[in-house]
Scaffold this active site. Structure first.
Site: not given
Length: 330
Positions: A159, A185
């Site tokens: 990501s 994350y």
């Protein structure tokens, strides 16, 4: 052979759909595993691969939900897989290996995002454990099936959030540093990219290539842990547990549909443009450029996420944390 981290260019772009990225290729005879292949981007990935003739094995924590989601699809199998459970990963891998099939595509699609501090049964921080360590263990357990293909690809969903956190190999589980759900994350997404870099290095001699992909910004169940305030910043809201877009005109242009979001995964999995290549971070159906570490751009890959020394260090740490023997990928 090392692949340069720069655009080809491929001729595709951010609005390319998964079907367009497939470009009509016939995948009959191919076998793919897609983790989380029953929902969101994973479901679209499964649909496109299945329609192209590939056998698709889905790994899901909720097998009943998965079976319902793919009931109308051909050549799709469902197995139970909890990426936060080492025993579950081993059982899933052993079940596949017992079929004696070669594995042509391993798509590490499943993941969680921005959770409050939670830990797995080993005490590992859950985002790092699920998004990285679980997929690391799965790939190494399936190594012999990947080798059997002689032309396998592993696609790891990273990501742009990798820009929010490097991998702290000295404290990956936030045992000492304060926990921040977005830093955690980001760390897991940097780990995903580094995993593809080192896996490609180790797999080339066996005909295994690996790619990290940023799918884009898409509204899926992945955002379920985001607060209402965080969602509102994107022009969306949550009503009765369902994320909606009250005014489509206010949704940023960078948002993608699910069909567009799955495109880079499909491109990395099947495109002949990537023959002989690997170990790179991709976005918008192309290899992404490297951008400075302090770049404010929403595109490109930060240097630490494709750093070869960092990738090797993470691999060694991952072997230790998962008790995977170095011989497993010989």
């Amino acid at each position: 052979m090392m692949t340069e981290q720069r655009p080809l260019p491929s001729g595709f772009g951010p609005r390319t759909t998964a079907e367009q990225a497939l470009a009509g290729r016939d995948l009959r005879g191919k076998v793919a595993i897609v983790t989380g292949g029953h929902a969101g981007l994973g479901l679209e990935t499964t649909r496109v691969l299945s329609n192209a003739g590939s056998t698709v094995v889905i790994g899901s924590r909720d097998t009943k939900k998965a079976q319902l989601a793919v009931a109308a699809m051909k050549n799709v199998e469902v197995g139970r897989l909890d990426l936060a459970s080492p025993d579950s990963i081993d059982r899933f891998a052993e079940e596949f290996l017992s079929s004696k099939r070669a594995l042509d595509l391993l798509i590490n699609n499943a993941g969680i995002m921005a959770t409050p501090l939670m830990r797995d049964e080993r005490g590992y921080e859950l985002q790092f454990a699920t998004n990285h360590l679980g997929h690391f263990q799965l790939a190494t357990r399936l190594w012999e099936a990947l080798k059997k293909s002689r032309d396998a690809r592993v696609v790891v969903l990273s990501s742009r959030a990798h820009a929010w956190g490097e991998v702290d190999v000295n404290d990956p589980n936030f045992d000492k540093r304060p926990y921040d759900k977005w830093v955690a994350y980001g760390q897991s997404k940097s780990a995903n990219s580094l995993f593809a870099v080192e896996l490609d290095q180790r797999g080339q001699q066996h005909g295994i290539r690996a790619f990290a992909v940023h799918p884009g910004v898409i509204l899926t169940d992945l955002s379920k842990y985001m607060t209402d305030e965080e969602l509102s910043a994107y022009g969306v809201r949550r009503a009765n547990g369902v994320i909606t877009i009250p005014d489509a005109s206010k949704v940023p242009e960078r948002f993608k549909t699910v069909e567009e979001g799955a495109a880079t995964t499909i491109w990395a999995a099947v495109s002949p443009q990537l023959n002989g290549k690997g170990g790179v971070y991709c976005e918008d159906c192309d290899i992404a450029p490297i951008v400075p570490a302090d770049s404010k751009l929403n595109s490109g890959v930060r240097p630490w996420a494709v750093d070869k020394a960092a990738a090797e260090a993470l691999w060694v740490l991952s072997e230790k944390l998962t008790s995977v023997s170095a011989k497993a990928t010989a």
